[in-house]
Design an enzyme around this catalytic site. Structure first.
Site, PDB file in Angstrom:
ATOM      1  N   TYR A  13      15.325  84.483  15.395  1.00 32.53           N
ATOM      2  CA  TYR A  13      16.032  85.232  16.439  1.00 32.53           C
ATOM      3  C   TYR A  13      15.162  86.359  16.984  1.00 32.53           C
ATOM      4  O   TYR A  13      15.340  86.765  18.140  1.00 32.53           O
ATOM      5  CB  TYR A  13      17.356  85.755  15.884  1.00 32.53           C
ATOM      6  N   HIS A  46      14.378  83.195   8.208  1.00 32.77           N
ATOM      7  CA  HIS A  46      15.229  82.617   9.247  1.00 32.77           C
ATOM      8  C   HIS A  46      15.548  83.611  10.358  1.00 32.77           C
ATOM      9  O   HIS A  46      15.486  83.247  11.536  1.00 32.77           O
ATOM     10  CB  HIS A  46      16.519  82.035   8.688  1.00 32.77           C
ATOM     11  N   ARG A  51       7.198  66.922   4.992  1.00 30.16           N
ATOM     12  CA  ARG A  51       6.501  67.950   5.752  1.00 30.16           C
ATOM     13  C   ARG A  51       5.388  68.525   4.894  1.00 30.16           C
ATOM     14  O   ARG A  51       5.315  68.288   3.693  1.00 30.16           O
ATOM     15  CB  ARG A  51       7.471  69.053   6.167  1.00 30.16           C
ATOM     16  N   HIS A  74      12.104  70.049  14.376  1.00 37.17           N
ATOM     17  CA  HIS A  74      13.083  71.045  14.831  1.00 37.17           C
ATOM     18  C   HIS A  74      12.404  72.346  15.224  1.00 37.17           C
ATOM     19  O   HIS A  74      12.721  72.942  16.265  1.00 37.17           O
ATOM     20  CB  HIS A  74      14.097  71.293  13.702  1.00 37.17           C
ATOM     21  N   PHE A  75      11.476  72.788  14.403  1.00 38.14           N
ATOM     22  CA  PHE A  75      10.782  74.059  14.610  1.00 38.14           C
ATOM     23  C   PHE A  75      10.047  74.075  15.949  1.00 38.14           C
ATOM     24  O   PHE A  75       9.989  75.101  16.627  1.00 38.14           O
ATOM     25  CB  PHE A  75       9.809  74.247  13.455  1.00 38.14           C
ATOM     26  N   HIS A  76       9.497  72.932  16.325  1.00 39.77           N
ATOM     27  CA  HIS A  76       8.695  72.894  17.552  1.00 39.77           C
ATOM     28  C   HIS A  76       9.535  72.838  18.827  1.00 39.77           C
ATOM     29  O   HIS A  76       8.993  73.071  19.916  1.00 39.77           O
ATOM     30  CB  HIS A  76       7.715  71.713  17.510  1.00 39.77           C
TER      31      HIS A  76
END
Length: 565
Positions: free
Chosen positions: A242, A238, A452, A389-391
């Protein structure tokens, strides 16, 4: 020719053009390698989108000779886009910027060594992936077992980023010793914080690969504990978000205001946001493991709260950037509550790409609250919601920002004018539109329970009949993003293959001035204690992961490896 840098005192000067060009060459190698990885990754992207549109192209004979399975394609897509592209771009970006900001020359021999070590790791890892011997996805969860070369190459590639990190931190430390009592220039401050965060964050992945996966894949150990391995992965998995986002934030804070014709709202506020990211962005990985057994609910709750803490610097960023853009627009004649927005330079491809990336991150951040909530995560965990969300985080907020940066940075590095500026602008809009359509389709499918990491297009029956409309949207997005990719890479390679017209300094780095500066700022001066904040970040990680990993080590449950492809 002299390159002027206002208010930058020299230590090992690079103010002469002859000294700048070798540094630019290193940065060029990093950025070109990064975009070559992105090119291959995005060519596989439409296949993934069509899969979630219930259209299976992986069985076409022409593709079967190149990509042997859906999972090999997904591994290539994830590794190249999420790991290789980002790491190479960030390494070049955050080596070049501090050197120019401090007007100091890094050790170029070591810079080249770092690049070639990283590239060697990439090539070693690429071989087993291309030979379908490491189709374990970019998360490489045990007990799925790939070739040892994959883990060795990935470990070398990630470890090489530490070479760049220590070089930048060392450059900053040399500057600090030569300028005692002075506050670090803002761009350097942000780069150093990001590298410090990454060193703490990547420890989990480095330990997992070196201690667990490489010996296991070589047959030196009989098994590996999947839960311990997953926990070490998410220690990094995670915070790496950042590591992708903060380099984009550097451009948003330091360069976008100037490109818009305005000023950064607050220098001290920017430093505070980055210092908070250093503290709170690493001890948050357990929110990916709410459904995992044998992890204390208390520790999951603690890390959930720390995950929500990361929203604070993100909200500070949203406030600061909005203020900077409004300042720029009103300086250009804008007025009214919202009318000022029309006065921003929307025809500038670099500016537009990055502002669209900011907009996408509003939705990405909102979805992040759901992912981080222990109660709400149970609804969307391991569904298509997650790649949706990731994209719009790494796929748009990060990638579209890096594309926008390239529109001025490549001409700056090469001395070649941007090829087809209108095509560059359209590539930004089409990428944004394609990703928004993809996000809607995938989030929607996730709420309907579509999983997924699944080849749903190869199922024998139409299980997800209620998902036909979001499947259609997802399939359409693949085509839109393919068009966006053609436009972007036409511009990129057209620029790289163009005729050199200058040393690149006629496309200057768009340093922004601040409305509220660090001059006489107590906050900015206190935030100069980066080594102390760095130690606090490491201690916080130990406090939140020690009670989790300790029992796993005491009650290890190793299992042998499996190959299911």
């Amino acid at each position: 020719m002299t390159i002027t840098q206002p208010a930058r005192t020299q230590h090992v000067p690079i103010s002469e053009a002859a000294a700048v060009q070798p540094l630019k060459k290193v940065a060029q190698y990093y950025i070109v390698t990064a975009f070559l990885a992105l090119l291959i990754g995005v060519l596989i992207g439409p296949l993934q989108a069509l899969n979630y549109g219930n259209i299976n192209l992986y069985n076409l004979p022409i593709l079967r000779n190149i990509i042997q399975s859906y999972y090999q394609g997904l591994t290539l897509h994830g590794v190249l886009n999420a790991l290789v592209f980002t790491q190479f771009f960030i390494s070049g970006w955050m080596l070049y910027l501090p050197a120019r900001d401090l007007n100091m020359r890094p050790n170029l021999k070591f810079a080249w060594f770092s690049y070639w070590a990283m590239t060697l790791g990439l090539l070693i890892a690429a071989v087993p992936i291309l030979m379908n011997n490491a189709s374990v996805l970019y998360t490489f969860y045990p007990p799925l077992k790939g070739s040892p070369l994959f883990y060795i190459g990935a470990g070398l590639m990630v470890g090489s980023s530490w070479f760049v990190a220590w070089q930048v931190i060392g450059l900053w430390w040399s500057w600090k010793r030569a300028h005692r009592g002075q506050i670090t220039p803002l761009v350097t401050y942000m780069c150093v914080v990001t590298w410090m965060m990454w060193i703490v964050a990547s420890l989990g992945l480095v330990v997992e690969v070196l201690v667990l996966l490489i010996p296991w894949s070589l047959g030196l150990t009989a098994g590996v504990d999947p839960l311990l391995s997953r926990t070490l992965f998410w220690w990094t998995g995670h915070p790496i978000v950042y590591f992708w986002l903060l380099p984009a934030y550097i451009s948003w804070y330091a360069f976008i205001p100037k490109q818009a014709g305005g000023r950064l709202a607050s220098d001290p506020l920017t430093r505070l946001a980055f210092a908070m990211f250093l503290l709170f962005s690493t001890p948050v990985g357990l929110h990916h493991q709410y459904s995992d057994p044998n992890i204390s609910p208390l520790m999951k709750t603690i890390q959930m709260c720390l995950t929500f803490m990361v929203a604070i610097p993100s909200l500070l960023t949203a406030f600061s950037l909005a203020a900077s853009l409004e300042d720029a627009a009103r300086a250009r004649g804008g007025s009214g509550l919202f009318g000022w927005m029309a006065h921003l330079p929307w025809k500038n491809a670099s500016f537009t790409a990055q502002v669209l990336a900011m907009i996408s991150f509003i939705f990405g951040g909102a979805g992040g609250f759901i992912n981080a909530s222990a109660a709400l995560d149970t609804v969307i965990h391991n569904t298509a919601w997650i790649p949706g969300h990731f994209h719009i985080t790494v796929g748009t907020a990060t990638t579209l920002t890096f594309m926008g940066i390239a529109f001025w940075w490549v001409p700056h590095l090469t001395g070649k004018p941007l090829f087809a500026p209108k095509a560059a602008l359209w590539s930004a809009y089409t990428w944004f539109i394609g990703m928004m359509i993809f996000a809607v389709g995938m989030h929607w499918q996730g709420l309907l329970g579509v999983p997924r990491r699944a080849q749903i297009s190869n199922m024998g029956q139409d299980v997800y009949q209620s998902a036909h409309l979001p499947q259609l949207l997802t399939a359409i997005s693949g085509g839109v993003l393919f068009i966006a990719s053609i436009l972007f890479f036409t511009v990129l390679f057209g620029t790289l293959w163009g005729k050199r017209r200058s040393d690149g300094e006629d496309t200057p780095i768009p340093w922004s001035q601040a409305i509220s500066t660090h001059e006489n700022s107590r906050l900015a001066r206190r935030l100069e204690a980066l080594p102390a904040i760095w130690v606090m970040a490491f201690v916080l990680v130990l406090l939140t992961y020690g009670p989790v990993i300790g029992p796993m080590l005491a009650n290890s449950n190793p299992v042998p490896g499996l190959r299911l492809w």
